[in-house]
Design a protein around this motif. Structure first.
Motif, short mmCIF file in Angstrom:
data_model
loop_
_atom_site.label_atom_id
_atom_site.label_comp_id
_atom_site.label_asym_id
_atom_site.label_seq_id
_atom_site.Cartn_x
_atom_site.Cartn_y
_atom_site.Cartn_z
N MET A 1 0.84 -1.21 0.00
CA MET A 1 0.00 0.00 0.00
C MET A 1 0.88 1.26 0.00
N ASP A 2 0.49 2.22 -0.82
CA ASP A 2 1.22 3.50 -0.80
C ASP A 2 1.00 4.21 0.52
N ILE A 3 2.03 4.87 0.97
CA ILE A 3 1.91 5.68 2.19
C ILE A 3 1.66 7.12 1.77
N ARG A 4 0.61 7.70 2.36
CA ARG A 4 0.40 9.14 2.18
C ARG A 4 0.76 9.79 3.50
N TYR A 5 1.80 10.58 3.48
CA TYR A 5 2.40 11.05 4.72
C TYR A 5 2.07 12.52 4.98
N PHE A 6 1.22 12.76 5.96
CA PHE A 6 0.85 14.14 6.32
C PHE A 6 1.27 14.44 7.75
N ASP A 7 2.47 14.03 8.09
CA ASP A 7 2.93 14.23 9.47
C ASP A 7 4.35 14.78 9.47
N ASN A 8 4.56 15.78 8.63
CA ASN A 8 5.91 16.31 8.44
C ASN A 8 6.42 17.13 9.63
N SER A 9 5.53 17.43 10.59
CA SER A 9 6.02 18.07 11.81
C SER A 9 6.52 17.04 12.81
N ALA A 10 6.17 15.78 12.59
CA ALA A 10 6.68 14.72 13.47
C ALA A 10 8.09 14.33 13.03
N THR A 11 8.23 14.17 11.73
CA THR A 11 9.55 13.96 11.13
C THR A 11 9.39 14.03 9.64
N THR A 12 10.51 14.12 8.94
CA THR A 12 10.45 14.19 7.48
C THR A 12 11.28 13.09 6.86
N ARG A 13 10.95 12.78 5.62
CA ARG A 13 11.74 11.82 4.86
C ARG A 13 13.05 12.50 4.43
N ILE A 14 14.14 11.77 4.52
CA ILE A 14 15.44 12.36 4.15
C ILE A 14 15.49 12.56 2.64
N LYS A 15 15.99 13.72 2.22
CA LYS A 15 16.11 13.99 0.78
C LYS A 15 17.30 13.25 0.19
N GLU A 16 17.15 12.84 -1.08
CA GLU A 16 18.23 12.13 -1.78
C GLU A 16 19.54 12.90 -1.75
N GLU A 17 19.47 14.19 -2.03
CA GLU A 17 20.71 14.99 -2.06
C GLU A 17 21.41 14.97 -0.72
N VAL A 18 20.61 14.89 0.34
CA VAL A 18 21.17 14.88 1.69
C VAL A 18 21.90 13.56 1.94
N ILE A 19 21.25 12.46 1.52
CA ILE A 19 21.88 11.15 1.68
C ILE A 19 23.18 11.08 0.88
N GLU A 20 23.13 11.58 -0.35
CA GLU A 20 24.33 11.57 -1.19
C GLU A 20 25.48 12.31 -0.56
N GLU A 21 25.14 13.46 0.01
CA GLU A 21 26.19 14.29 0.60
C GLU A 21 26.80 13.64 1.84
N MET A 22 25.97 12.97 2.63
CA MET A 22 26.49 12.39 3.87
C MET A 22 27.16 11.04 3.66
N PHE A 23 26.81 10.36 2.57
CA PHE A 23 27.23 8.97 2.41
C PHE A 23 28.74 8.72 2.54
N PRO A 24 29.60 9.52 1.89
CA PRO A 24 31.05 9.26 2.02
C PRO A 24 31.52 9.25 3.47
N TYR A 25 30.84 10.00 4.32
CA TYR A 25 31.27 10.09 5.72
C TYR A 25 30.77 8.91 6.56
N LEU A 26 29.97 8.06 5.90
CA LEU A 26 29.61 6.79 6.53
C LEU A 26 30.51 5.67 6.01
N SER A 27 31.30 5.97 4.99
CA SER A 27 32.12 4.91 4.40
C SER A 27 33.59 5.33 4.34
N ILE A 28 34.04 5.81 3.18
CA ILE A 28 35.49 6.01 3.03
C ILE A 28 36.05 7.18 3.84
#
Ligand SMILES: *Cc1c(COP(=O)(O)O)cnc(C)c1O
Length: 376
Positions: free
Chosen positions: A1-28
């Protein structure tokens, strides 16, 4: 089932650009920022770049930003840090009745340690009354902490006027801006803010990272003892990847702020209009002026919000009653009680908060489902 998320004050989904930027600092890029060799220096440099980005979003100097583990830690550090380092001047703190538990429970803890707290009322719109604030000030008041925007009803407080009152009386002014940051413009210099809390996971960065702004020259006691990190104010090897993520999220927020606000406001207003047109006997909680663009809080008559949320969940719809932090108990929210919403209506209150990943089609779906559940 698709999730329709209307609770962005509780938390938000991480943006792709954010994951990309942080990823090297979780690895190399795993160096310890305190180390002198290249991967250590790289980590250090990444932190300082993030600090510049966070500072830029609220218009302070990078060296005025301290990274923390979350918004709650920022709130704790601000209140306890100021209380402990100013207790020789006084032991009185003023806050409001509609603060987040991170503030309210920190205040309760300080009360147990001999501090005296005044929790001022708000009006039916959720706004702090400035005369009440003035009248609450005492000789021994050392700190005023009023949230920038409320997490349940989205009310934006008169921050500039509050800071003016604080400074006229030589009192430090802190604001919990976890909900406001990245959603509406914040300029700590122009607004006269001395200390400000923000959190990553409300603005498309991961959970478990926050920041505290402290104006240069303001002394506060450190919250975690240990190493020399964060200018000796917050020990612990830096959470490099998450700090990088927070920096990126702030950069995106700053760049898109105007467009983002308009998008959320359009979604919110469309949703409210459509609900009003289709569901009888609804009540909007809080004022529609001075309100976060992505927030709507509605009471449905003769409905229990936990039951409604449960049914919405079965359709893949996420929303919240009151705040995420108070879910699970059946008491009406302290915020709705403070603005005078009768218990019966407070118990039927649902908060819908919109974000960058929402679109109009999802709202159409939401209202169809609400109709099914409530009207038929
Ligand atoms: C979410 C929130 C907090 C707590 O932030 P965390 O990062 O979850 O600890 C504090 N204040 C307000 C207004 C919030 O909405």
């Amino acid at each position: 089932m698709d999730i329709r998320y209307f609770d962005n004050s509780a938390t938000t989904r991480i943006k792709e650009e954010v994951i990309e930027e942080m990823f090297p600092y979780l690895s190399i890029q795993y160096g310890n920022p305190s180390s002198m060799y290249s991967i250590g220096r790289n980590a250090k440099r990444a932190i300082e770049k993030a600090r510049i980005r966070v500072a830029s979003l609220i218009n302070c100097k990078p060296e005025e930003i301290y990274f923390t583990s979350c918004g709650s830690e920022s709130d704790n550090t601000a209140l306890k840090g100021i209380a402990y380092s100013n207790s020789n001047k006084g032991k009185h703190i003023i806050t409001s009745k509609i603060e987040h538990p991170a503030i309210l429970n920190t205040c309760h803890s300080l009360e147990k340690q001999g501090f005296s707290i005044t929790y001022i009322d708000v009006d039916k719109n959720g706004l702090v009354n400035l005369d009440t604030l003035k009248n609450s000030i005492r000789e021994d008041t050392i700190l005023i902490s009023i949230m920038f925007a409320n997490n349940e009803i989205g009310t934006i407080e008169p921050i500039e006027q509050i800071s003016e009152i604080a400074h006229k009386n030589n009192i430090i002014f802190h604001t919990d801006a976890v909900q406001a940051c990245g959603n509406i413009p914040i300029d700590v210099q122009k607004m006269g803010i001395d200390m400000l809390s923000l959190s990553g996971h409300k603005i498309y960065a991961p959970k478990g990272i926050g920041a505290l702004y402290v104006k240069k020259g303001i002394e506060f006691e450190r919250f975690i003892d240990g190493g020399h990190q964060e200018k000796n104010k917050r020990a612990g090897t830096e959470n490099v990847a998450q700090i990088v993520a927070l920096g990126k999220a702030c950069q995106i927020a700053e760049k898109n702020l105007e467009e983002y606000q308009n998008k959320l406001r359009d979604l919110r207003d469309y949703c409210l209009q459509k609900i009003s047109d289709n569901i009888p006997n609804i009540h909007v909680n809080g004022t529609m002026e001075n309100r976060l663009p992505g927030n709507i809080n509605i009471s449905f008559e003769n409905i229990d919000s936990s039951e409604l949320l449960f049914k919405l969940d079965s359709y893949g719809i996420c929303a919240s009653g009151g705040s995420a932090c108070s879910s699970g108990d059946n008491n009406p929210s302290h915020v709705l009680t403070a603005i005078g919403v009768p218990n019966e209506l407070a118990k039927g209150a649902i908060r819908f908060t919109f974000g960058d990943f929402n679109d109009i089609d999802e709202i159409d779906y939401l209202v169809d489902v609400l109709k099914k559940i409530i009207v038929s």
